[in-house]
Design a protein around this motif. Structure first.
Motif, PDB file in Angstrom:
ATOM      1  N   ARG A 106       0.847  -1.189   0.000  1.00  0.00           N
ATOM      2  CA  ARG A 106       0.000   0.000   0.000  1.00  0.00           C
ATOM      3  C   ARG A 106       0.883   1.240   0.000  1.00  0.00           C
ATOM      4  N   ASN A 107       0.287   2.340  -0.398  1.00  0.00           N
ATOM      5  CA  ASN A 107       1.027   3.598  -0.393  1.00  0.00           C
ATOM      6  C   ASN A 107       1.227   4.056   1.048  1.00  0.00           C
ATOM      7  N   THR A 108       2.465   4.221   1.419  1.00  0.00           N
ATOM      8  CA  THR A 108       2.796   4.612   2.785  1.00  0.00           C
ATOM      9  C   THR A 108       3.233   6.066   2.817  1.00  0.00           C
ATOM     10  N   LYS A 109       2.643   6.817   3.715  1.00  0.00           N
ATOM     11  CA  LYS A 109       3.035   8.213   3.889  1.00  0.00           C
ATOM     12  C   LYS A 109       4.064   8.282   5.010  1.00  0.00           C
ATOM     13  N   PHE A 110       5.261   8.716   4.665  1.00  0.00           N
ATOM     14  CA  PHE A 110       6.338   8.773   5.643  1.00  0.00           C
ATOM     15  C   PHE A 110       6.387  10.148   6.303  1.00  0.00           C
ATOM     16  N   GLY A 111       6.507  10.132   7.611  1.00  0.00           N
ATOM     17  CA  GLY A 111       6.587  11.376   8.352  1.00  0.00           C
ATOM     18  C   GLY A 111       8.016  11.888   8.438  1.00  0.00           C
ATOM     19  N   LYS A 112       8.200  12.918   9.235  1.00  0.00           N
ATOM     20  CA  LYS A 112       9.524  13.477   9.475  1.00  0.00           C
ATOM     21  C   LYS A 112       9.742  13.581  10.980  1.00  0.00           C
ATOM     22  N   TRP A 113      10.979  13.406  11.370  1.00  0.00           N
ATOM     23  CA  TRP A 113      11.310  13.501  12.790  1.00  0.00           C
ATOM     24  C   TRP A 113      11.246  14.965  13.220  1.00  0.00           C
ATOM     25  N   ASN A 114      10.351  15.270  14.160  1.00  0.00           N
ATOM     26  CA  ASN A 114      10.241  16.644  14.650  1.00  0.00           C
ATOM     27  C   ASN A 114      10.186  16.686  16.176  1.00  0.00           C
ATOM     28  N   LEU A 115      10.763  15.663  16.793  1.00  0.00           N
ATOM     29  CA  LEU A 115      10.805  15.588  18.248  1.00  0.00           C
ATOM     30  C   LEU A 115      12.235  15.826  18.733  1.00  0.00           C
ATOM     31  N   SER A 116      12.380  16.068  20.023  1.00  0.00           N
ATOM     32  CA  SER A 116      13.710  16.304  20.582  1.00  0.00           C
ATOM     33  C   SER A 116      14.493  14.995  20.675  1.00  0.00           C
ATOM     34  N   TYR A 117      15.799  15.128  20.901  1.00  0.00           N
ATOM     35  CA  TYR A 117      16.666  13.953  21.005  1.00  0.00           C
ATOM     36  C   TYR A 117      16.276  13.079  22.194  1.00  0.00           C
ATOM     37  N   ASP A 118      15.712  13.695  23.239  1.00  0.00           N
ATOM     38  CA  ASP A 118      15.271  12.918  24.402  1.00  0.00           C
ATOM     39  C   ASP A 118      14.222  11.881  24.006  1.00  0.00           C
ATOM     40  N   TYR A 119      13.397  12.225  23.035  1.00  0.00           N
ATOM     41  CA  TYR A 119      12.392  11.269  22.565  1.00  0.00           C
ATOM     42  C   TYR A 119      13.053  10.088  21.853  1.00  0.00           C
ATOM     43  N   ALA A 120      14.138  10.353  21.146  1.00  0.00           N
ATOM     44  CA  ALA A 120      14.862   9.267  20.470  1.00  0.00           C
ATOM     45  C   ALA A 120      15.405   8.278  21.499  1.00  0.00           C
ATOM     46  N   ILE A 121      15.934   8.809  22.600  1.00  0.00           N
ATOM     47  CA  ILE A 121      16.446   7.943  23.664  1.00  0.00           C
ATOM     48  C   ILE A 121      15.303   7.159  24.300  1.00  0.00           C
ATOM     49  N   LEU A 122      14.183   7.843  24.549  1.00  0.00           N
ATOM     50  CA  LEU A 122      13.024   7.194  25.156  1.00  0.00           C
ATOM     51  C   LEU A 122      12.498   6.069  24.268  1.00  0.00           C
ATOM     52  N   ILE A 123      12.383   6.325  22.979  1.00  0.00           N
ATOM     53  CA  ILE A 123      11.908   5.305  22.041  1.00  0.00           C
ATOM     54  C   ILE A 123      12.838   4.099  22.058  1.00  0.00           C
ATOM     55  N   ASP A 124      14.134   4.355  22.086  1.00  0.00           N
ATOM     56  CA  ASP A 124      15.108   3.262  22.088  1.00  0.00           C
ATOM     57  C   ASP A 124      14.974   2.419  23.353  1.00  0.00           C
ATOM     58  N   ILE A 125      14.732   3.077  24.490  1.00  0.00           N
ATOM     59  CA  ILE A 125      14.554   2.358  25.756  1.00  0.00           C
ATOM     60  C   ILE A 125      13.319   1.468  25.693  1.00  0.00           C
ATOM     61  N   LEU A 126      12.194   2.041  25.263  1.00  0.00           N
ATOM     62  CA  LEU A 126      10.929   1.296  25.246  1.00  0.00           C
ATOM     63  C   LEU A 126      10.930   0.207  24.180  1.00  0.00           C
ATOM     64  N   LYS A 127      11.661   0.439  23.103  1.00  0.00           N
ATOM     65  CA  LYS A 127      11.762  -0.569  22.045  1.00  0.00           C
ATOM     66  C   LYS A 127      12.458  -1.822  22.563  1.00  0.00           C
ATOM     67  N   ASN A 128      13.444  -1.628  23.430  1.00  0.00           N
ATOM     68  CA  ASN A 128      14.223  -2.759  23.939  1.00  0.00           C
ATOM     69  C   ASN A 128      13.643  -3.353  25.216  1.00  0.00           C
ATOM     70  N   ASP A 129      13.043  -2.524  26.052  1.00  0.00           N
ATOM     71  CA  ASP A 129      12.412  -3.021  27.282  1.00  0.00           C
ATOM     72  C   ASP A 129      11.349  -2.027  27.721  1.00  0.00           C
ATOM     73  N   ALA A 130      10.117  -2.303  27.319  1.00  0.00           N
ATOM     74  CA  ALA A 130       9.018  -1.378  27.604  1.00  0.00           C
ATOM     75  C   ALA A 130       8.662  -1.338  29.084  1.00  0.00           C
ATOM     76  N   ARG A 131       9.196  -2.272  29.871  1.00  0.00           N
ATOM     77  CA  ARG A 131       8.904  -2.284  31.300  1.00  0.00           C
ATOM     78  C   ARG A 131       9.986  -1.570  32.121  1.00  0.00           C
ATOM     79  N   THR A 132      10.878  -0.887  31.446  1.00  0.00           N
ATOM     80  CA  THR A 132      11.835  -0.053  32.173  1.00  0.00           C
ATOM     81  C   THR A 132      11.050   0.952  33.007  1.00  0.00           C
ATOM     82  N   SER A 133      11.382   1.060  34.267  1.00  0.00           N
ATOM     83  CA  SER A 133      10.587   1.894  35.174  1.00  0.00           C
ATOM     84  C   SER A 133      10.683   3.373  34.802  1.00  0.00           C
ATOM     85  N   ILE A 134       9.613   4.099  35.107  1.00  0.00           N
ATOM     86  CA  ILE A 134       9.590   5.542  34.869  1.00  0.00           C
ATOM     87  C   ILE A 134      10.718   6.218  35.645  1.00  0.00           C
TER      88      ILE A 134
END
Length: 225
Positions: free
Chosen positions: A145-173
Motif C-alpha cells: 500500500r502507499n505509505t506516507k512517511f513522516g519526518k522527525w520533529n521531536l527532541s533527542y530525548d524522545y529518540a532515547i526514550l523510544i530506544d529504551i521502550l523498544k528494547n524493554d518497555a517495562r523499564t521503570s519511569i
C-alpha cells in the motif's frame, strides 16, 4: 558429565507472557492487585524469567513510517571466524535494529536496518564496509500500500526514550527519568505523547523460544560427553 541446567517451567513462562501481554507497563504491585495474585509469588516468577538474556521481554511496537524510516533486511556473507567482530562493528550503527547469525543462501549475518527516507542510496556504501558479498531488500507490508512517511520533529530525548521502550518497555519511569535527567511526570507525558501520535502502536510480550532448547542443549568438549 553433569551439566547445571536452569530449571525452566514452560507453563510459568507462558503464564507470565500472557499476564504481561495484558499489563505491559503496569507495576507488579498493580498487576497483583488487579489479578488477585500474591505479590511476592508474582515477583519471584518475574525475577526468574523476565529481562535481557532471560526468557520473557516486553517491547514497544513502533510505527517507523511516522518517524520517516524504512525497513531493509540485509544478508551478508561473513567468514565464520569473523562473525563476532563484524557483528559488534555493525551494531555500532544506530540504524541497525536487529542482527543475528544467518545460515541460508548467505552464510554469515542477517541484519535489519531502519533507514531514514532518502538515505537508502547509502546502503551499498554501508554494507560494503563489512563484506563484498551481500544482498538487501526493502521490507514492506503485504498487500503493498502507499505509505506516507513522516519526518522527525521531536527532541533527542524522545529518540532515547523510544530506544529504551523498544528494547524493554517495562523499564521503570524512575529509571528513565534518571537516564534523561527529567522528572517522572515529564516521562509519563512523553510516553503518552508517543502513544497519542501513534508512534508507539502498543506493546508486545515476547517469549524467547530458545528458552525451550537451552534447557536441553549443553556444550561439551567431546561428542560422547
Amino acid at each position: 558429565m553433569e551439566h547445571n541446567l536452569p530449571q525452566i517451567n514452560y507453563d510459568e513462562i507462558d503464564f507470565l507472557v500472557n499476564l504481561l501481554e495484558k499489563y505491559p507497563r503496569e507495576s507488579l504491585r498493580k498487576i497483583s492487585e488487579l489479578e488477585g495474585i500474591e505479590y511476592f509469588k508474582l515477583k519471584r516468577l518475574y525475577d526468574k524469567y523476565y529481562g535481557e538474556d532471560k526468557f520473557v521481554q516486553v517491547n514497544a511496537i513502533l510505527n517507523i513510517s511516522k518517524l520517516g524510516l524504512k525497513s531493509f533486511v540485509a544478508f551478508l556473507d561473513i567468514p565464520r571466524d569473523e562473525l563476532r567482530s563484524r557483528a559488534l562493528e555493525i551494531l555500532k550503527n544506530p540504524f541497525c535494529n536487529y542482527l543475528n547469525a544467518s545460515f541460508g543462501f548467505r552464510m554469515g549475518l542477517y541484519v535489519l536496518y531502519h533507514v531514514p527516507v532518502g538515505q537508502e542510496k547509502y546502503l551499498d556504501e554501508l554494507l560494503s564496509k563489512y563484506t563484498d558479498s551481500y544482498e538487501y531488500y526493502e521490507v514492506r507490508a503485504y498487500p503493498k500500500r502507499n505509505t506516507k512517511f513522516g519526518k522527525w520533529n521531536l527532541s533527542y530525548d524522545y529518540a532515547i526514550l523510544i530506544d529504551i521502550l523498544k528494547n524493554d518497555a517495562r523499564t521503570s519511569i524512575s529509571k528513565i527519568a534518571q537516564i534523561l535527567g527529567k522528572r517522572r511526570p515529564t516521562i509519563d507525558y512523553m510516553v503518552e505523547r508517543l502513544e497519542k501520535l501513534e508512534i508507539i502502536l502498543g506493546y508486545i510480550a515476547i517469549r524467547d523460544d530458545y528458552a525451550y532448547s537451552r534447557s536441553l542443549v549443553g556444550i561439551a568438549d567431546e561428542l560422547d560427553e
